[in-house]
Design a protein around this motif. Sequence first.
Motif, mmCIF file in Angstrom:
data_model
loop_
_atom_site.group_PDB
_atom_site.id
_atom_site.type_symbol
_atom_site.label_atom_id
_atom_site.label_comp_id
_atom_site.label_asym_id
_atom_site.label_seq_id
_atom_site.Cartn_x
_atom_site.Cartn_y
_atom_site.Cartn_z
ATOM 1 N N THR A 1 -11.237 -3.415 -6.098
ATOM 2 C CA THR A 1 -11.314 -2.960 -4.699
ATOM 3 C C THR A 1 -12.751 -2.880 -4.198
ATOM 4 O OG1 THR A 1 -9.280 -1.709 -5.015
ATOM 5 C CG2 THR A 1 -10.599 -1.096 -3.118
ATOM 6 N N SER B 1 -9.836 5.505 3.160
ATOM 7 C CA SER B 1 -9.257 4.515 4.086
ATOM 8 C C SER B 1 -10.382 3.614 4.615
ATOM 9 C CB SER B 1 -8.515 5.202 5.238
ATOM 10 O OG SER B 1 -9.405 5.668 6.220
ATOM 11 N N SER C 1 -5.890 -4.413 -3.480
ATOM 12 C CA SER C 1 -6.754 -5.550 -3.812
ATOM 13 C C SER C 1 -6.113 -6.529 -4.785
ATOM 14 C CB SER C 1 -8.065 -5.039 -4.404
ATOM 15 O OG SER C 1 -7.797 -4.125 -5.440
ATOM 16 N N THR D 1 -11.559 1.196 1.752
ATOM 17 C CA THR D 1 -10.578 0.117 1.562
ATOM 18 C C THR D 1 -10.641 -0.890 2.700
ATOM 19 O OG1 THR D 1 -9.132 1.669 0.421
ATOM 20 C CG2 THR D 1 -8.121 -0.377 1.163
ATOM 21 N N TYR E 1 -4.568 3.790 -1.474
ATOM 22 C CA TYR E 1 -4.914 2.801 -0.445
ATOM 23 C C TYR E 1 -5.077 1.384 -1.004
ATOM 24 C CZ TYR E 1 -5.948 6.417 3.035
ATOM 25 O OH TYR E 1 -5.849 7.440 3.928
ATOM 26 N N ALA E 2 -5.310 1.285 -2.301
ATOM 27 C CA ALA E 2 -5.731 -0.009 -2.858
ATOM 28 C C ALA E 2 -4.607 -1.046 -2.849
ATOM 29 C CB ALA E 2 -6.239 0.196 -4.276
ATOM 30 N N VAL F 1 0.823 -1.220 0.000
ATOM 31 C CA VAL F 1 0.000 0.000 0.000
ATOM 32 C C VAL F 1 0.851 1.262 0.000
ATOM 33 C CG1 VAL F 1 -1.809 1.287 1.191
ATOM 34 C CG2 VAL F 1 -1.877 -1.181 1.191
ATOM 35 N N VAL G 1 -4.151 -0.936 7.208
ATOM 36 C CA VAL G 1 -4.857 0.274 6.746
ATOM 37 C C VAL G 1 -4.739 1.401 7.785
ATOM 38 C CG1 VAL G 1 -7.101 1.236 6.057
ATOM 39 C CG2 VAL G 1 -6.428 -1.026 5.247
ATOM 40 N N SER H 1 -11.757 -4.781 2.128
ATOM 41 C CA SER H 1 -10.724 -5.806 2.404
ATOM 42 C C SER H 1 -11.218 -6.797 3.460
ATOM 43 C CB SER H 1 -9.401 -5.161 2.837
ATOM 44 O OG SER H 1 -9.567 -4.403 4.009
#
Length: 464
Positions: free
Chosen positions: A405, A65, A246, A68, A243-244, A37, A274, A72
């Motif tokens: 994501t 944030s 995925s 994400t 932030y991604a 990240v 995160v 997740s």
Amino acid sequence: MAMQSSISIVDDKYDDDGRIKRTGTWLTASAHIVTAVIGSGVLSLAWAVAQLGWIGGTIVLILFSLVTLLTSILTADCYRYPDPIHGTRNPTYMDMVKNILGGVKYKFCGLAQYTNLVGCTIGYTITSAISMVAIKKSNCFHKYGHEANCNISNYPYMVIFGVTEILLSQIPNFHELSWLSILAAVMSFGYASIGVGLSIAKIAEPGHHVKTGLTGLVVGVDVTGTEKMWNTFQAIGNIAFAYAFSNVIVDIQDTLKSSPPENQAMKKSDITGVTITTFFYALCGLLGYAAFGNNAPGNFLTGFGFYEPYWLVDIGNLFIIIHLVGAYQVFAQPVFSLVESWGRKRWPQSKLMTKEYHIGTIKLNMFRLIWRTTYVIIATLIAMIFPFFNSIVGLLGALSFFPLTVYFPIEMYLVQAKAPKYSPIWIGMKFLSMFCLIVSLVAAVGSVEGIIKDLKTYKPFMSS
């Protein structure tokens, strides 16, 4: 049955489904997440906040944030299906989409995921060279003054980075990468902290005064109305994609040992990763904006927001380089694995595919050596031909952010949880999905505009 008994005999070597036993913990997974990240994009967050201002910048940082983190956590529960604890393992993102959503959706997932992974490795080659050149320039400016002609070519440094990655690419798989991820995660803390420290020092300078605003750059003063719109689009996209993770999330979860249940350990890792990321992003973005105001450079360590102390700027750039060396592997390993597992299935009897040579503690396989070396060489060549490839990575990020994501995690969760159509949870998830689709489209338009601008001044193999 025969399989069962053979597994019980070498039980310490294999998991319950016959695959090699995994040894990862929530801590190593957290390191993988932070490595994936926190890229060098953290240093452009001050620029992003300058486009959006104090209000917009803070809201967008917090909002993405949370998005994400939510998606997740939803993905963590889909690792095993149909039951999140006792179901069948999905070792890759494509497997997960194929088994839960079925149809051809997994092919779109694979296209988005692997295009993005390949794009990131090329982008990292360019960014690492920029940091290496920044060290040379910083020393040059320190020695000869800030007006000196310190133009240095990026290309030799891209080659150096490529050679390093060829060597590291011989690490067989993700499971043996945890030491590199932990080192890379420490480096990301290092350069983010240096950026924060230098920003605080700049803010504390006597007579320090820069122009900031609640809504960022002022139309008619700093930028035109059109520039403000494009910059806002790009800034929202930059923060969303920053932030991604995925495209490697399932590969990271697949390193976790089966006890405690992988989804529980992964959720802990998601929250840890995160939270750490958001803390550093907020510090770098907001303090960087306070230090440079509306004139914040695109990257305040390589864009020379700081000239002195030059040695500290050099250390920050060195940390970026080491971090990118590790991050390249985190993003490249799923690509390597995809081709190698296809090759083993296609030619199971081939010694080229399957024979391992042991040289001391190093394991070598001829196909792995040839394929991975070729991949790194091609990625390095593309980076050298298209030095504005980071704009293209921005576009790839925009196009893959929504499906990877947001869309697939939400759709898989709704199937796994058997959420009734039009129930409050169903409506809420669909609304979030639609909102993120709009963000993705807006950022994609901003990236295309950036690429068109780059192409106007593009000269192959010319470097400043």
